[in-house]
Design a protein around this motif. Sequence first.
Motif, PDB file in Angstrom:
ATOM      1  N   MET A  20       6.212  14.814 -18.978  1.00 29.57           N
ATOM      2  CA  MET A  20       6.357  14.164 -17.700  1.00 29.57           C
ATOM      3  C   MET A  20       6.578  15.295 -16.707  1.00 29.57           C
ATOM      4  N   GLY A  21       5.636  15.489 -15.817  1.00 33.51           N
ATOM      5  CA  GLY A  21       5.648  16.630 -14.918  1.00 33.51           C
ATOM      6  C   GLY A  21       6.659  16.548 -13.796  1.00 33.51           C
ATOM      7  N   GLN A  22       7.065  15.339 -13.426  1.00 33.25           N
ATOM      8  CA  GLN A  22       8.044  15.162 -12.348  1.00 33.25           C
ATOM      9  C   GLN A  22       8.132  13.675 -12.050  1.00 33.25           C
ATOM     10  N   ILE A  23       9.315  13.209 -11.728  1.00 34.23           N
ATOM     11  CA  ILE A  23       9.495  11.812 -11.309  1.00 34.23           C
ATOM     12  C   ILE A  23      10.270  11.807 -10.001  1.00 34.23           C
ATOM     13  N   CYS A  24       9.919  10.888  -9.129  1.00 39.70           N
ATOM     14  CA  CYS A  24      10.602  10.794  -7.840  1.00 39.70           C
ATOM     15  C   CYS A  24      10.496   9.361  -7.325  1.00 39.70           C
ATOM     16  N   ILE A  25      11.598   8.853  -6.798  1.00 40.29           N
ATOM     17  CA  ILE A  25      11.645   7.530  -6.181  1.00 40.29           C
ATOM     18  C   ILE A  25      12.035   7.726  -4.715  1.00 40.29           C
ATOM     19  N   ASP A  26      11.323   7.069  -3.810  1.00 45.03           N
ATOM     20  CA  ASP A  26      11.641   7.126  -2.386  1.00 45.03           C
ATOM     21  C   ASP A  26      13.103   6.708  -2.190  1.00 45.03           C
ATOM     22  N   LYS A  27      13.819   7.443  -1.363  1.00 45.56           N
ATOM     23  CA  LYS A  27      15.257   7.218  -1.167  1.00 45.56           C
ATOM     24  C   LYS A  27      15.554   5.765  -0.796  1.00 45.56           C
ATOM     25  N   ALA A  28      14.738   5.146   0.040  1.00 42.27           N
ATOM     26  CA  ALA A  28      14.974   3.762   0.478  1.00 42.27           C
ATOM     27  C   ALA A  28      14.805   2.758  -0.664  1.00 42.27           C
ATOM     28  N   ASP A  45       0.811  -1.218   0.000  1.00 36.24           N
ATOM     29  CA  ASP A  45       0.000   0.000   0.000  1.00 36.24           C
ATOM     30  C   ASP A  45       0.847   1.274   0.000  1.00 36.24           C
ATOM     31  N   LYS A  46       2.167   1.117   0.109  1.00 35.66           N
ATOM     32  CA  LYS A  46       3.054   2.275   0.202  1.00 35.66           C
ATOM     33  C   LYS A  46       3.498   2.728  -1.189  1.00 35.66           C
ATOM     34  N   LEU A  47       3.263   4.003  -1.501  1.00 38.84           N
ATOM     35  CA  LEU A  47       3.757   4.583  -2.737  1.00 38.84           C
ATOM     36  C   LEU A  47       5.258   4.800  -2.590  1.00 38.84           C
ATOM     37  N   VAL A  48       6.042   4.246  -3.530  1.00 40.88           N
ATOM     38  CA  VAL A  48       7.503   4.346  -3.441  1.00 40.88           C
ATOM     39  C   VAL A  48       8.097   5.112  -4.619  1.00 40.88           C
ATOM     40  N   GLY A  49       7.248   5.507  -5.562  1.00 45.97           N
ATOM     41  CA  GLY A  49       7.715   6.282  -6.695  1.00 45.97           C
ATOM     42  C   GLY A  49       6.550   6.755  -7.531  1.00 45.97           C
ATOM     43  N   TYR A  50       6.792   7.814  -8.288  1.00 46.61           N
ATOM     44  CA  TYR A  50       5.753   8.334  -9.176  1.00 46.61           C
ATOM     45  C   TYR A  50       6.381   9.072 -10.340  1.00 46.61           C
ATOM     46  N   ALA A  51       5.612   9.159 -11.408  1.00 48.99           N
ATOM     47  CA  ALA A  51       5.952  10.017 -12.551  1.00 48.99           C
ATOM     48  C   ALA A  51       4.656  10.718 -12.934  1.00 48.99           C
TER      49      ALA A  51
END
Length: 178
Positions: free
Chosen positions: A104-112, A65-71
């Motif tokens: 693509m408005g932004q991408i981010c991956i959780d550091k862990a 259920d945890k979001l760990v990344g998005y684009a």
Amino acid sequence: MNITYHRASKKEDLLQIIALQRKNSVTVVSEKNQLQEGFVTVSHSYELLKRMNDACPHIIAKDGDKLVGYALVMLETFKDEISLLNSMFKTASRILGQKRYLAMGQICIDKAYRGHGIFRAIYSYYKAEFKNEYDCLVTEVASKNQRSLQAHLSVGFKILDTKKKGDTSWELICWSWK
């Protein structure tokens, strides 16, 4: 780790995007960590993120259920919503001409979760979702965000243009799908 990729569909997805965005904002990440880990420049309100998602749902990676990344998916109709991105759309339209492109408005991956192929997998999912409707994907990356720029280039993005806005230099990059 059982990562799944899909389109954002719930309020909780959007709230988790905002939480991850805040953790990785250029305003809170130390300069040292910006160089090592990257950062995101724009912070979206829930209302704007929801309107963008309603128009074309964002791509997300989840571990349970945890979001760990998005684009984020950003249609051209939102070009005036974030002033920093307005010139990106103008330049992309000028350079790409009649090509059908998506931003693509932004991408981010959780550091862990970095270093596990999630960045590349999100983009593979992104391409699979949109390659029949669009010719290419464009985005901008701050030149000083070398981790992000190099990751994008490794996926297949090419630099189209470099612009200076204020004290920041930006690379307009494009990933051709045709």
